[in-house]
Design an enzyme around this catalytic site. Sequence first.
Site, PDB file in Angstrom:
ATOM      1  N   ASP A 103      63.216  51.198  62.669  1.00 35.06           N
ATOM      2  CA  ASP A 103      63.125  50.801  61.261  1.00 35.06           C
ATOM      3  C   ASP A 103      61.703  50.396  60.882  1.00 35.06           C
ATOM      4  O   ASP A 103      61.501  49.730  59.864  1.00 35.06           O
ATOM      5  CB  ASP A 103      64.077  49.630  60.970  1.00 35.06           C
ATOM      6  CG  ASP A 103      65.425  50.119  60.445  1.00 35.06           C
ATOM      7  OD1 ASP A 103      65.597  51.344  60.322  1.00 35.06           O
ATOM      8  OD2 ASP A 103      66.296  49.284  60.168  1.00 35.06           O
ATOM      9  N   ASP A 132      76.313  40.507  65.065  1.00 33.45           N
ATOM     10  CA  ASP A 132      76.896  40.490  66.407  1.00 33.45           C
ATOM     11  C   ASP A 132      78.085  39.543  66.490  1.00 33.45           C
ATOM     12  O   ASP A 132      79.127  39.878  67.049  1.00 33.45           O
ATOM     13  CB  ASP A 132      75.830  40.125  67.440  1.00 33.45           C
ATOM     14  CG  ASP A 132      74.971  38.948  66.997  1.00 33.45           C
ATOM     15  OD1 ASP A 132      75.291  38.320  65.969  1.00 33.45           O
ATOM     16  OD2 ASP A 132      73.975  38.645  67.677  1.00 33.45           O
TER      17      ASP A 132
END
Length: 694
Positions: free
Chosen positions: A268, A421
């Site tokens: 990214d 997460d």
Amino acid sequence: MAPRLNFSDWWGKDKQRGTPVIVKMENPNFSIVEIDGPDAAFKPIEKSRGKNAKQVTWVLLLKANQAVGCVAWLATILWSFIGTIKNRLILRKGVSLASEKLGKSNLLFRIIKVCLGVSLVMLAFEVIAYFKGWHYFQNPNLYIPHTSDVLGLFHIIYVAWLDFRADYIAPAVQKLSTFCTVLFLIQSLDRLVLCLGCFYIKCKKIKPRIEGDPFKSDDLEGSNNSYYPMVLVQIPMCNEKEVYEMSISAVCQFDWPKDCLLIQILDDSDNECIQELIKSEVAKWNQKGVNIIYRHRLVRTGYKAGNLKSAMSCDYVKDFEFVAIFDADFQPTPDFLKQTVPYFKDNPELGLVQTRWAFVNKDENLLTRLQNINLCFHFEVEQQVNGVFLNFFGFNGTAGIWRIKALEESGGWLERTTVEDMDIAVRAHLNGWKFIYLNDVRVLCEVPESFEAYRKQQHRWHSGPMQLFRVCLPAIVSSKISVWKKANLILLFFLLRKLILPFYSFTLFCVVLPLTMFIPEAELPFWVVCYIPILMTLLNILPAPKSIPFIAPYLLFENTMSVTKFNAMVSGLFQLGSSYEWVVTKKAGRSSESDLLAAAEKDLKAFGAPQISRGASESELSELNQLNKQKDETSTPVKKCNKIYRKELALAFLLLTASARSLLSAHGLHFYFLLFQGVTFLLVGLDLIGEQIS
């Protein structure tokens, strides 16, 4: 017969060589010992007979020299500290103000400034009253003077303040103190239960085990790879030029059949030079026959969660059964997949296998040492106990393997919080999937070395769970899991460990304790300030026994970090400020340096793990150097400097003011605690705790 060697005859020979010299000593400085037998020379001599006045004098002089050296050392440190305060706080040399975009930091800073101003005024009142002999605050049975006792206008104001303080302020502070103390005891009990659970696991040697050889084939030739499942490896990264090379090199050396492995580099980065460096690294391993692909998103929506979600939408993902995820600074060993994937065989309910982190830069500075204590407790105690007894814990976002079916049935990666997460772990738990934690499998990584990077990381780690708690609470209540699992999620996992812990840490030690110095009617018990914190700190530090000398700095630093964690918790719970902003934790690249890598390999060798090879030839390194040179020529250099943290500085002066007030009341322990805690806040506020940039 062997010849006889008459040594006594040799020694007894009188051989004169040169002119004999007679030396006469006046006032000899020695002791005479009588020998009255053959063994007398080897008998212990009384100490009193072996000393004289000169020896005692030299011993005293040596002790005095050591004492003077110690005092000089302390004076040097104090002088350097004062010079640093002058340069950073007054002259502003080489420092800049830290960004205050983390939640409602400006509001909290204004509140702290108001409290500091009020405390200074109150301290001035108390000092004047002390020197005038109005020691009402030292009397346990507070006596409010009557009209006939008034000595003047200032005395009238002071008596009115005493009356108002005793009737209105003290009861509220006492209730807040009691409430925080109860929360403190509950959280301490939870910590004690976790430690007892860890002790039980160690005594019983409980850990996940693999039965037989899961990769053993019935084929005599052993050429069939059907027993190796298809594994997808993902490495999300964003502008992490310091560490990308080592993570890619590590996963490309996995001991796994090449036709059963695919590596995705999910970049990214918005820096074109870094993109070219990563592409070059991927191309290098492609030429070596590794199945590795490079993916880049033009729009970085959803941060890490969006990156992983985009990668999982590829058509070829359906051919894979498991996905292993690593951050850019993680370096798994070549046998990582062979140590983790076998646990999924014949265990269809298993959705996640999480491994432990090992830190290559844990001894870099004081900040990294203190982080190592926290993370050792997290993995050794929290993750291991929850994994053994509950089959559930929060996914750490890296160094773990997911069953792709578990990800898909749980809704995949969502972009609604900054802790994607933990989000996927909670949803998978609600869908009935089980987790396994492997404490013996360790993956190299690094911890932040600067306080700025650590502060931003902690803000994300403590605001994200509160965001998640808001959005997933209805799903937890309406889920089909058992009632005790719901209670564990809501009461322990979220409320106690994510909300109550930062709340009472900040309120009790940074608000209530200073207030009790100015409001002596509201008392904080001695054991709350001393015994319980020391006991909890010892429990925290046990998983890292080499860090026991840092017990005092750890206790003080954790209280100092409570202001950042409390601010993050509030901003995440009430959706304030930039709680949804993802800030990539800056890496120092220590894991890329050969000397620290070799040191880390020694630690891993103790656990029986193979070494990591760098895997780069001279020609490849020269090509990389050219790309690095190109980046340095085209990129704009960013000037680094240490920061000044205003909230921490304001709290430092508030606590030091409270310590001065406690000195008037002769609160011995409270004075020392507030003094050292205030100095710790001052060190952190001046950015003296982590990496120092000259």
